[in-house]
Design an enzyme around this catalytic site. Structure first.
Site, short mmCIF file in Angstrom:
data_model
loop_
_atom_site.label_atom_id
_atom_site.label_comp_id
_atom_site.label_asym_id
_atom_site.label_seq_id
_atom_site.Cartn_x
_atom_site.Cartn_y
_atom_site.Cartn_z
N ASP A 7 0.88 -1.18 0.00
CA ASP A 7 0.00 0.00 0.00
C ASP A 7 0.91 1.22 0.00
O ASP A 7 2.12 1.11 0.25
CB ASP A 7 -0.88 -0.02 1.26
CG ASP A 7 -1.81 1.20 1.35
OD1 ASP A 7 -2.27 1.69 0.30
OD2 ASP A 7 -2.07 1.68 2.46
N SER A 8 0.32 2.39 -0.22
CA SER A 8 1.10 3.62 -0.10
C SER A 8 1.56 3.81 1.35
O SER A 8 2.55 4.49 1.60
CB SER A 8 0.22 4.81 -0.50
OG SER A 8 -0.90 4.89 0.36
N GLY A 40 -3.12 9.28 -3.29
CA GLY A 40 -4.45 9.70 -3.77
C GLY A 40 -4.54 11.06 -4.43
O GLY A 40 -5.53 11.36 -5.09
N CYS A 70 -4.49 -1.35 -1.88
CA CYS A 70 -4.67 0.09 -2.11
C CYS A 70 -5.58 0.26 -3.32
O CYS A 70 -5.25 -0.20 -4.42
CB CYS A 70 -3.30 0.71 -2.38
SG CYS A 70 -3.35 2.46 -2.77
N GLU A 148 -2.16 8.18 8.82
CA GLU A 148 -0.70 7.97 8.85
C GLU A 148 -0.09 8.52 10.13
O GLU A 148 0.89 7.98 10.64
CB GLU A 148 -0.04 8.66 7.64
CG GLU A 148 -0.28 7.97 6.30
CD GLU A 148 0.43 6.62 6.17
OE1 GLU A 148 1.53 6.48 6.71
OE2 GLU A 148 -0.14 5.71 5.54
N CYS A 180 -11.09 3.17 0.36
CA CYS A 180 -9.65 3.40 0.56
C CYS A 180 -9.29 2.65 1.84
O CYS A 180 -10.03 2.74 2.83
CB CYS A 180 -9.37 4.89 0.72
SG CYS A 180 -7.73 5.30 1.35
N HIS A 182 -7.15 3.09 4.03
CA HIS A 182 -6.88 3.94 5.21
C HIS A 182 -8.16 4.30 5.97
O HIS A 182 -8.09 4.73 7.12
CB HIS A 182 -6.22 5.25 4.78
CG HIS A 182 -4.75 5.15 4.49
ND1 HIS A 182 -4.26 4.63 3.33
CD2 HIS A 182 -3.66 5.53 5.22
CE1 HIS A 182 -2.93 4.69 3.34
NE2 HIS A 182 -2.55 5.24 4.48
N1 DGL Z 1 -4.80 3.32 0.95
C1 DGL Z 1 -4.92 3.78 -0.37
C2 DGL Z 1 -6.25 3.38 -1.00
O1 DGL Z 1 -6.80 2.37 -0.65
C3 DGL Z 1 -4.51 5.17 -0.78
C4 DGL Z 1 -4.16 6.20 0.18
C5 DGL Z 1 -3.30 7.28 -0.42
O2 DGL Z 1 -2.10 7.07 -0.42
O3 DGL Z 1 -3.82 8.30 -0.89
O4 DGL Z 1 -6.75 4.04 -1.87
#
Ligand code: DGL
Length: 270
Positions: A7-8, A40, A70, A148, A180, A182
């Protein structure tokens, strides 16, 4: 089997956490591209480049499959990475289909990053499954940064959610799709805005189920509560990398441990 998850950032821990519940016997390598989070709001070309680096790194560690935990990276890169690499690659997309199929005729609200919302992958999915035009979209880019930095029940998060949800009518929704990874950390907070019968739908279970199917693993039983008291218990099950560097600092590992334990609490909220 050895499974690579990337993931990011720490959003992908929610997929790893679900995998612990359903596929506890497997080995995991988790890669957070912390040098480049958030994805994103980036140019899709950059996202493709970073996703390629992450996937390549995992492949070099000898994984049997890669999960792109992600939605943003998947929407930009999954098709291309599958063409370029020979191992199974599992992507994620906002769980619009189950949300539309399993709810009454009220509306469905899909939250995701700006990139996910504008990429053709999601647009095509909505066109395919949203026959009655019930789906609305809401970008939530700032939640990634809050997650984060471990800001959850803080005034700024509440202000942000209040501002974003003021643009919709929460009582109109049968489902809120967490598009997402996150966004899983904030489930208790969404409950302050949406009626008790609005379903919170994420793609983690579906992703792990699909992973199991692809690798012919048995994923029926839930392994029960997944909480960690000590970092060692956590690192015994998974090797963690931050943009290609092994995560060894106590502070970061303790941060991951707290996140896993928070995810266990959030898992109960649906
Ligand atoms: N966790 C990621 C997603 O599911 C992206 C978050 C990001 O880095 O913007 O889209």
């Amino acid at each position: 089997m050895r499974i690579g998850i990337f993931d990011s950032g720490i959003g992908g821990l929610s997929v790893l956490h679900e995998a612990y519940h359903r596929l506890p016997e497997q080995d995991y390598i988790f890669y957070a591209d912390t040098d480049h989070v958030p994805y994103g709001k980036r140019d899709p070309k950059e996202i493709l480049e970073y996703s390629r680096e992450s996937a390549k790194f995992l492949m070099e560690q000898g994984v049997d499959a890669i999960v792109i935990a992600c939605n943003t990276a998947t929407s930009v890169a999954v098709r291309i990475l599958r063409q370029e690499m020979s191992l199974p690659i599992i992507g994620m997309e906002p769980a619009v289909k189950p949300a539309v199929e399993n709810t009454d005729q009220r509306r469905v609200l899909v939250m995701a990053t700006p990139v996910t919302l504008t990429e053709s992958k999601l647009q095509n999915l909505i066109q395919r499954v949203d026959e009655n035009h019930r789906v609305d979209l809401l970008p939530m880019p700032e939640l990634v940064g809050f997650a984060e930095t471990e800001r959850f029940e803080t005034p700024e998060v509440l202000d942000y959610l209040t501002k974003q949800f003021a643009t919709v009518h929460p009582e109109d929704y049968a489902a809120l799709v967490l598009g997402c990874t996150h966004f899983n950390y904030f489930k208790n907070l969404y409950r302050n805005f949406f009626p008790a019968d609005t379903a919170l739908v994420d793609g983690n279970q579906g992703t792990v189920r699909y992973l199991a199917k692809l690798l012919s693993l048995d994923a029926e039983e839930d392994a029960g509560e997944v909480r960690f008291k000590m970092v060692e218990e956590m690192t015994e099950r998974t090797v963690y990398y931050a943009s290609g560097r092994p995560v060894t600092e106590k502070e970061t590992l303790e941060h991951f441990l707290r996140l896993h334990n928070r995810l266990e609490e959030m898992r109960e909220i649906c």
